[in-house]
Structures are given as C-alpha cells and as structure tokens.
Design an enzyme around this catalytic site. Structure first.
Site, PDB file in Angstrom:
ATOM      1  CD1 TRP A 163      -2.982   1.387   0.754  1.00 12.10           C
ATOM      2  CD2 TRP A 163      -1.543   2.354   2.158  1.00 12.10           C
ATOM      3  NE1 TRP A 163      -3.496   2.599   1.106  1.00 12.10           N
ATOM      4  CE2 TRP A 163      -2.641   3.211   1.966  1.00 12.10           C
ATOM      5  CE3 TRP A 163      -0.511   2.759   3.011  1.00 12.10           C
ATOM      6  CZ2 TRP A 163      -2.740   4.434   2.589  1.00 12.10           C
ATOM      7  CZ3 TRP A 163      -0.616   3.984   3.630  1.00 12.10           C
ATOM      8  CH2 TRP A 163      -1.711   4.816   3.424  1.00 12.10           C
ATOM      9  CG  HIS A 164       3.300   2.282   3.226  1.00 17.84           C
ATOM     10  ND1 HIS A 164       2.917   1.188   3.946  1.00 17.84           N
ATOM     11  CD2 HIS A 164       2.957   3.356   3.965  1.00 17.84           C
ATOM     12  CE1 HIS A 164       2.368   1.596   5.089  1.00 17.84           C
ATOM     13  NE2 HIS A 164       2.380   2.897   5.123  1.00 17.84           N
ATOM     14  N   GLY A 165       3.757   1.703  -1.473  1.00 14.02           N
ATOM     15  CA  GLY A 165       4.439   2.011  -2.717  1.00 14.02           C
ATOM     16  C   GLY A 165       4.820   0.766  -3.473  1.00 14.02           C
TER      17      GLY A 165
END
Lengths: 519, 80
Positions: free
Chosen positions: A343-345
C-alpha cells in the site's frame, strides 16, 4: 496547498470557516454542500486535471452504492456490483500507483522494451480515497452503512482535512456527524480547541520533523558512507522525523475537522511507547490498522475459523496447534501486512517491510500462545509488571521498528542493507569516505543531544489527545494527561497557543510536503 | 431462549476457549476485562457462538460489538 502554508492558514482556512458558519446558521445541508465545494477547490489547487479523476471516482462509487442498495432482494447481483466496483477502484489505483514502476521493472530486466519514457503522475491521496470508498461499498453490501444522499457522501469522501493523507475514516463514524442537526452551528470551544490542537501539529511538523529531514535525507542518500554512530543517528533521525511529520499532519487534520465541528478518530497513540509489536500497530497509523483488520484480516480469519470449527471439536479448532496457528494467525496476518507494505508504494522494499512486520506480529502471537504462560488460573500475573521485563520488551520492540523504518526509507533494498551493516559496525567507527555534504551536517549539529531530548519527550510526555482529553478531542476514550497540563480554554493555554503559532509561523519559510503524501 | 440463557451459554464457550473456569461474563463485560481477549480470540469466540446458536454473523456486525451485552442482543435478534 499544504496545511503548513501561508495560503492555507491565512487564506483558505479562515475564508472557508467563515462562510461555513454563515451558511450553517441558515441551513445544515447547505453547510455540508459548502464543505464539499471547499474540499474540491482544495484538491483542485494542487492539480485541476486530477480533480476530474477524484470526482469520477466519487461518482462511480456512489453509483455502485446506489445500485447495491437498490438490488437488495438479489444477493448475487449485489455481489456482482460490489466485485465490479472494487475491481475498478483497484484497477485505477494500480494504474496510477504501480504501473510505471512495473514497466520500469520489466524494462530493467529486458522483458519488454517500451522505448518511450513512461511516467504517470500519482494523484494525491488516491490510496486514501480509494480505500475509504471500497470500505463504504462493502458496508452498504453488508447493510451496516445506510445509503445516503449524494451531498453527505461527497463531503465525507472529499472532506479536505482527511482527503490527502487520512486518517482513513469509517463512514459509520463520520456520516452521522454530517447529518447531525448541530452541524454548521458555531461553537467557540471547537474553534479554540482546534487552534491549540493545530498549533501542536504545526509545531511537530515545522519545528521538529523538518529540522530532522536534512540529516535523514543526507544519510540515506549516502548509505555506504555511514559509520556506526552515523548510521544510528540517521536512522533515529528518520524514525523521529516520520513520527513527528505524520502525527503532526494527523493532529492538524483532527484540529481542522474539529473547527468545522467534526470529530475524527485518532491516528497515533504514542507508538514509540509500545512494548510489543502488536501494541505498536495498535498505536501507529491506527486507522490503517483498523481498516486492514476490518476488511482483510477479519474476513480471512473468520472463514478459516469456520472451516476449522466445522472439522474439529472446539478445543482443537483454535490456534494452539501448529496447523491451527498457521491457518488462523500466520495466513491472515501475512496477507494483511503484505498489503499494508505494498500500500505504501511499488518498491520491493515496501513488500519486504510488510512481510517483515507480518513475521514480527506472528512471532509476537506465537509467544503469547506457546510461550511461558503468564498467568495460571487464579494466580496474579506479576511478570508483566516487572520494570526490567517492560524495559526489555520496549527495547526489542523499538529495534524491530527501527529495522522496519530503514527498509521503508532506503531508496532500495541494497541501500537498506548498507545502513543496517553500518549500524552493526560493518563500516567501523570512522567515516570511510566522506561526501562533501555529510560530515558538515553531522559534526556541526547538536544531533545527539536533540535525539536524546526527543526520545525522552516521546517517552515521558503525554500525547496530543491526552492533553486535550477533557474536551473529547477524538472518537473513543482517551486517558487524560496530568491535570496540570490538560488543555482548557483559559489564558494560560491561549498564551501557549500563541507562542506555538508564532514560533511555527516564523519557521515557516518554505512549506515542505508531508512524507505521507507520497503514499 | 432469553438473554440470560444466551449469556450462560456464551460463558461456557468463553471458559472453554480461555481454559479458565473463573471467568464470569455479564452484559457489561468488554474484551479488555479478560486477559488475552485479542482479535484472534474474538474470532474463535464468535465462530464457536455461530455453531452453538446455529446463526451466522457478518464481519461488520462483529466489529460493531462493544461488550457482551451487544453480542447477546445480536444473537437474540438472529435466532428470532
């Protein structure tokens, strides 16, 4: 337009508040509409073309919710619409967030040759508004979210305090507030609390996080040049920068919403005081943890648990056997944390970050289940209160968190390994090769003292919501701080607020972006 | 089945799962009152209750529960 910019603080915010309360004294629904208009304008200030994407996403999801609501007699049709809605949402998210990274990866490895440079601008807040809306669709399908009018829905999704970087709101806690008869009614207490709360967030961002940014950026730019102390200093600087940046942002979001009479959920609860990794995730980015529990972990775990309950007697169906543990704990935890990482990248290090934290959580759960029993029947548990045990648990948790942040911050996996190598003395005590910028920053600064002071402050001082506990700053219960320092609308706090504002504004030379805007 | 019966049956389930006969549930009991009642145990309890009362819960319904009383209300609504 950032929360920590002059245009926002002296232009957008006062203007939107004044008109909000002017309209609110006439009509509640109009006030909600005004919030939606302001919020869309706020987003358009960043990029008006991407605003079309935001509006399209909101319209599409609203339509899906409407159709799911309408087909309440036909379960299969409802499921089909829900699946279609989620797939489209995820498709858009993947397109903007992961596609360019994927093509780059394929090109690097010679799988494809695209020829032209392929770059996609990441729409601000896309992960946040996508998640919020998928949650809403699922809740409408499960009939826990009531179908709402379009104005409340648009205001809920786009409400500018949470639009760009959360907290990730749940429709159940926010939509009823928009429809409360008191909505839009002026309250001096809300404004006073909001101003003080915002000042604390602004102070965290401008006076602390931005000051540490240079050291963290520099260090992670030259990971091979770090010596033992340098690597620890840089890692700790980033650890504090990330907390003060994101929790400062969250404080500002809570404060802004409160000025409009809306109460948000907490996003942080002194995470670095955690004494286990389970505890840490209940204190760090709490609304993301909650979201993943609600829509990923629990649905998976409950399916597995049902299957096991059908097959085994109750005493054997639980996680106390190795098969039970793998199915009931490891499987849902790894899926949820893997997703949290990605989700963060798009980078591989984010996946490893998620898997690593997932493993820590599994170890933590395994210890609780298979480790020495803390409490036999009837006996009082006192091991848990032993200060040495608590200290050890704290240190172990903090080290695990540090290891996670290195992966999180490093530009690549090999950089992360280089930093960790330096932290365990792999580069020795002295700097092996000195890039021009690094030693100056390092030697001239008061960094060790500053880090020690921050560490003590984080550990000993109450957090923002504890300071404001007497005035219901967030949804849910808060344990109040010592009575002497608790916020009250009095002259002393007015003075503190003014000092914080002045100090923060003076430090506000060039507003810097918040770290979480990239996610 | 009245609410008192439901609480008694839940109590048996919870005692079994925690292997602790000293647990006494009341309508006001929350997860925080019982040592080790975490999200995982919560799911075990809910699934055991599904078997016991012959009902099925939605994940979102489980999330809404604040205490044992809420759980009892949910169960009694489902078995009607």
């Amino acid at each position: 337009m950032l929360f920590n910019s002059f245009e926002f603080i002296f232009g957008f915010l006062p203007a939107s508040l004044l008109i909000f309360y002017a309209i609110g004294s006439l009509d509640r629904k109009l006030a909600t509409l005004w919030l939606a208009v302001c919020s869309i304008f706020f987003y358009a200030c960043w990029n008006y073309r991407m605003t079309a994407l935001l509006l399209a996403s909101v319209a599409f999801n609203y339509l899906c919710a409407f159709l799911i609501h309408r087909c309440s007699e036909n379960r299969y049709l409802q499921n089909a619409i829900l699946t279609f809605g989620i797939l489209v949402d995820l498709g858009v998210l993947i397109f903007y967030k992961y596609l360019s990274a994927l093509i780059f990866f394929l090109e690097e490895n010679g799988v494809v040759t695209a020829g032209t440079k392929f770059e996609i601008l990441l729409p601000l807040g896309i992960s946040f508004f996508t998640f919020t809306q998928i949650g809403f669709l699922i809740d409408v399908r499960q009939r826990v979210a009531k179908y709402r009018g379009p104005v409340s829905y648009v205001a809920f999704v786009t409400f500018f305090p949470h639009l760009i970087a959360g907290p990730i709101l749940h429709n159940r806690e926010i939509l009823p507030q928009f429809e409360d008869p008191r909505m839009g009614r002026f309250s001096a207490e809300n404004i006073a609390l909001g101003l003080s709360y915002f000042a604390i967030g602004l102070m965290k961002k401008i006076l602390i996080a931005d000051n540490l940014a240079g050291i963290a950026d520099n260090g992670f730019a030259h990971p091979h040049a770090l010596d033992l102390f340098g690597a620890w200093g840089v890692t700790l600087a980033y650890t504090f920068q990330l907390y003060f940046d994101f929790s400062g942002y969250s404080d500002m979001a809570i404060a802004l919403a409160r000025m409009f009479g809306i109460i948000f959920p907490a996003n942080f609860n002194s995470p670095y005081k955690a004494t286990s990794i389970i505890d840490f995730w209940q204190r760090w980015h709490m609304t993301l943890t909650r979201y993943l529990m609600l829509y990923v972990y629990n649905p998976l775990a409950i399916r597995v648990a049902r299957r096991r309950a059908a097959r085994y007697p109750m005493a054997q169906a639980g996680p106390e056997s190795s098969a039970g543990f793998t199915q009931l704990v490891v499987f849902p935890t790894m899926v949820a944390m893997g997703l949290a990482g990605v989700w963060h990248g798009a980078g591989l290090q984010f996946l490893i970050f998620g898997v690593m934290h997932g493993s820590f959580l599994c170890i933590n759960h395994a210890w609780r289940i298979f480790g020495p029993r803390r409490r036999k029947k009837g006996a009082v548990k006192d091991v848990g209160k032993n200060p040495i045990v608590i200290g050890l648990k704290f240190v172990l948790t903090f080290l695990a968190v540090l290891a996670g942040w290195i992966l999180f911050r490093a530009a690549s996996l090999s950089d992360a390994v280089a930093v960790i190598n330096a932290m365990v003395g792999g580069n020795g005590l002295r700097l092996p090769e000195l890039p021009q910028s690094l030693p100056a920053v390092w030697r001239a600064s008061w960094l060790p003292l500053e880090l020690a002071a921050l560490f003590l402050a984080l550990w000993l001082l109450p957090n923002t919501q504890e300071l404001f506990a007497k005035y219901h700053p967030i949804l849910g219960k808060v344990r109040p701080a010592w009575a002497v320092v608790c916020w009250r609308p009095n002259w002393a706090w007015a003075f503190v607020t003014i000092v914080l504002w002045v100090a923060a504004i003076m430090g506000l030379t060039a507003p810097t972006r918040f770290l979480y805007f990239q996610f | 089945m009245n609410e008192q019966d439901i609480i008694l049956q839940l109590n048996t389930i919870v005692r079994n799962i925690f292997d602790d006969d000293s647990i006494v549930l009341t309508a006001d009991t929350t997860a925080e009152d019982i040592d080790g009642w975490d999200s995982m145990k919560h799911i075990n309890i809910v699934v055991a209750a599904e078997g016991q009362f012959g009902v099925r819960f939605l994940t979102s319904e489980i999330e809404l529960l604040r205490n044992v009383g809420d759980f009892v209300t949910l169960i009694s609504r489902k078995i009607k």
